[in-house]
Design an enzyme around this catalytic site. Sequence first.
Site, PDB file in Angstrom:
ATOM      1  N   ASP A  51       5.279   1.331   7.369  1.00 60.50           N
ATOM      2  CA  ASP A  51       6.199   1.728   6.297  1.00 60.50           C
ATOM      3  C   ASP A  51       7.396   2.518   6.818  1.00 60.50           C
ATOM      4  O   ASP A  51       7.609   3.676   6.442  1.00 60.50           O
ATOM      5  CB  ASP A  51       5.469   2.588   5.240  1.00 60.50           C
ATOM      6  N   GLU A 229       3.767  -4.050  -3.910  1.00 58.74           N
ATOM      7  CA  GLU A 229       3.937  -2.616  -3.661  1.00 58.74           C
ATOM      8  C   GLU A 229       5.112  -2.376  -2.727  1.00 58.74           C
ATOM      9  O   GLU A 229       5.791  -3.298  -2.308  1.00 58.74           O
ATOM     10  CB  GLU A 229       2.658  -2.020  -3.071  1.00 58.74           C
TER      11      GLU A 229
END
Length: 387
Positions: A51, A229
Site C-alpha cells: 500500500d 478496497e
Amino acid sequence: MHLLFLLPITTLVALVGARPASQSLTPTLSQVYETTDTIPLPNIGNLQVHDPNVVFWDDHYYLFKGGWHVPYFKAANMSGPWTQVGTVLDGESVIHQGNRSRPWAPTTVERNGTFYCYYTLSTHGSRNSAIGIATSTKLDGSPWKDHGAVIRTGEGNGSDVWPFTISNAIDASFIRDNATGKAYLNYGSYWHDIWQIPLTDDWLSIESPAKPDAVQLSFIPGQTFRPEEGSWMSYHDGYYYVWFSHGKCCSFDVRGFPVRGDEYNIRVGRSRTVRGPFVDRDGKLLLDGGGTIVYASNHGLVYAPGGLGVMPGNSSTPDILYYHYLNTSIGFTDEQAQLGYNYLKYDNGWPTVLDGIAIKSSAATISRLPGWWSLMILSGLWLCMLS
Ligand SMILES: *[C@@H]1O[C@H](CO)[C@@H](O)[C@H](O)[C@H]1NC(C)=O
Ligand SMILES: *[C@@H]1O[C@H](CO)[C@@H](O)[C@H](O)[C@H]1NC(C)=O
Ligand SMILES: *[C@@H]1O[C@H](CO)[C@@H](O)[C@H](O)[C@H]1NC(C)=O
Ligand SMILES: *[C@@H]1O[C@H](CO)[C@@H](O)[C@H](O)[C@H]1NC(C)=O
Ligand SMILES: *[C@@H]1O[C@H](CO)[C@@H](O)[C@H](O)[C@H]1NC(C)=O
Ligand SMILES: *[C@@H]1O[C@H](CO)[C@@H](O)[C@H](O)[C@H]1NC(C)=O
Ligand SMILES: *[C@@H]1O[C@H](CO)[C@@H](O)[C@H](O)[C@H]1NC(C)=O
C-alpha cells in the site's frame, strides 16, 4: 487493504488435486499466474512496500507506507534509492482502536506547506476500525501532531451513525473538488465497499458528524463477498477517477492462491463530478459492480498488483500510477511486496498504462523505444529514401 480471505481458499488445492499440504501452496505457472504480455511490466521502484503512498515535494518523492508508527522514505527518483526519513507517529496512535502501533495504508496530502496524513487502525477481518489524521509542516523526521479519529466504524464515537454502521473505516484517500476546492475523504472496503464524506475546511474532521452526507462510490450488489478496497481518487482534464483494488490482496504464502484472475487488480471508473455516479469504460455503474481493469498480473512475473495511488503529472511528466505487486521470482509474503509504477496516458479520457519511462512532448506522449528499434526505423527511412 489487509482484509482478505473471508472465504475458505481451497481453489488451488482443487486445481492441482490432492497433494501433501506442504506442496499445495506452490502452484505451477500455468495454474494461477497470468502470463499475458499485453500488459506492460512495471518500472521497478526498488522498495519493498505494501500500500504505497507517494507525495512529490521539493524535488523529491516521499513514500509513506503501512507499518510500525507509519514509516516514510525519501528519494530523488521513483526508482530509488529510498532512504527512511522517520515515522509519522512517534508512538501509539491516540485512538484506542485496532492495532494502535501498526497503522495501515496511509494517504498524505499537502496544502500550503502543511502535510496531512490519514492513516488506518484496524485488525484483519474486522470492521472495528478508525481513520486517524496527523499533520506536520516538515518532512525531516520531526514529530507530527496526531489529531485522532476522523471516522470510526464498529466501536467508538460516531460509529452508530449511518453509513459507519455498515461500512469499514479503512484505506483513506482524499480529493478536492476542482471547482470549489472542497475536500472529501474516500474510504472503505468489503463491507459495502467504497464511500465518500465531505471534510471540514481544516481537513481534520468530517463536516457533519451527525449526518455525514455520505455517497457510496462503488458496490458489488447480489454478493456477500465484495472485494473492493483501497480507493484512490484523481482528477484529470475534467474527469474525476475512482481507482480501487479488486480481488484478493495478500497472505498468498499462508492461505494459498485463488483462481487465476481473482487476485488483486487495479480498476477505475470516472465521473464529471466529484460525488459521482461513476461509470466504467463500458458504461457500467461502479455501484453495479463496474470497474475497468487498468493494471493486472502479467508476464508470469507480476502478481496481484494493487494498493495504488496516482501522482499528478505536469507539462513535462505524465501522471504516474504506482502500486505494490508480488514478483513471482522473489516470493509471496506480504513483506515481499514490491513498489512498481507506470506512466499513464488517456485515450478518450480513459487512463491506460505505458511501457517504460515516458516522455511527454508538447505534441504527444510517447513511451521509451529501445535504441535498436529507433535505429531500425531510421535505417528503414534511409532505405525508403534510397529506393
Ligand atoms: C529515474 O531514473 C531512470 C533511470 O534509472 C531515468 O530513466 C528516469 O528519467 C529517472 N526519473 C526521474 C523522474 O528522475
Ligand atoms: C500490532 O501489529 C504488529 C505487527 O503486525 C504486531 O507485532 C503487534 O503484536 C500488534 N499489536 C497488537 C496489540 O495486536
Ligand atoms: C500559508 O502559510 C503561511 C505561513 O505558513 C501563512 O502565512 C499563509 O496565510 C497561508 N496561506 C493560506 C492561503 O492559508
Ligand atoms: C464525539 O464526536 C463529536 C463530533 O465529532 C464531538 O463533538 C465530541 O466531542 C466527541 N465526543 C468524545 C467523547 O470524544
Ligand atoms: C484544478 O485542476 C488543475 C489541474 O489539475 C489544478 O492546477 C488546480 O489547482 C485545481 N484546482 C483546485 C481548486 O483544486
Ligand atoms: C514535473 O514533475 C517532475 C517530477 O514528477 C519534476 O521533476 C519536474 O521538474 C516537473 N516539471 C515542471 C515543469 O514542473
Ligand atoms: C523480479 O525479480 C527478479 C529476481 O530478483 C528480477 O531479476 C526482475 O527484474 C524482477 N522483475 C520485476 C518486474 O520486479
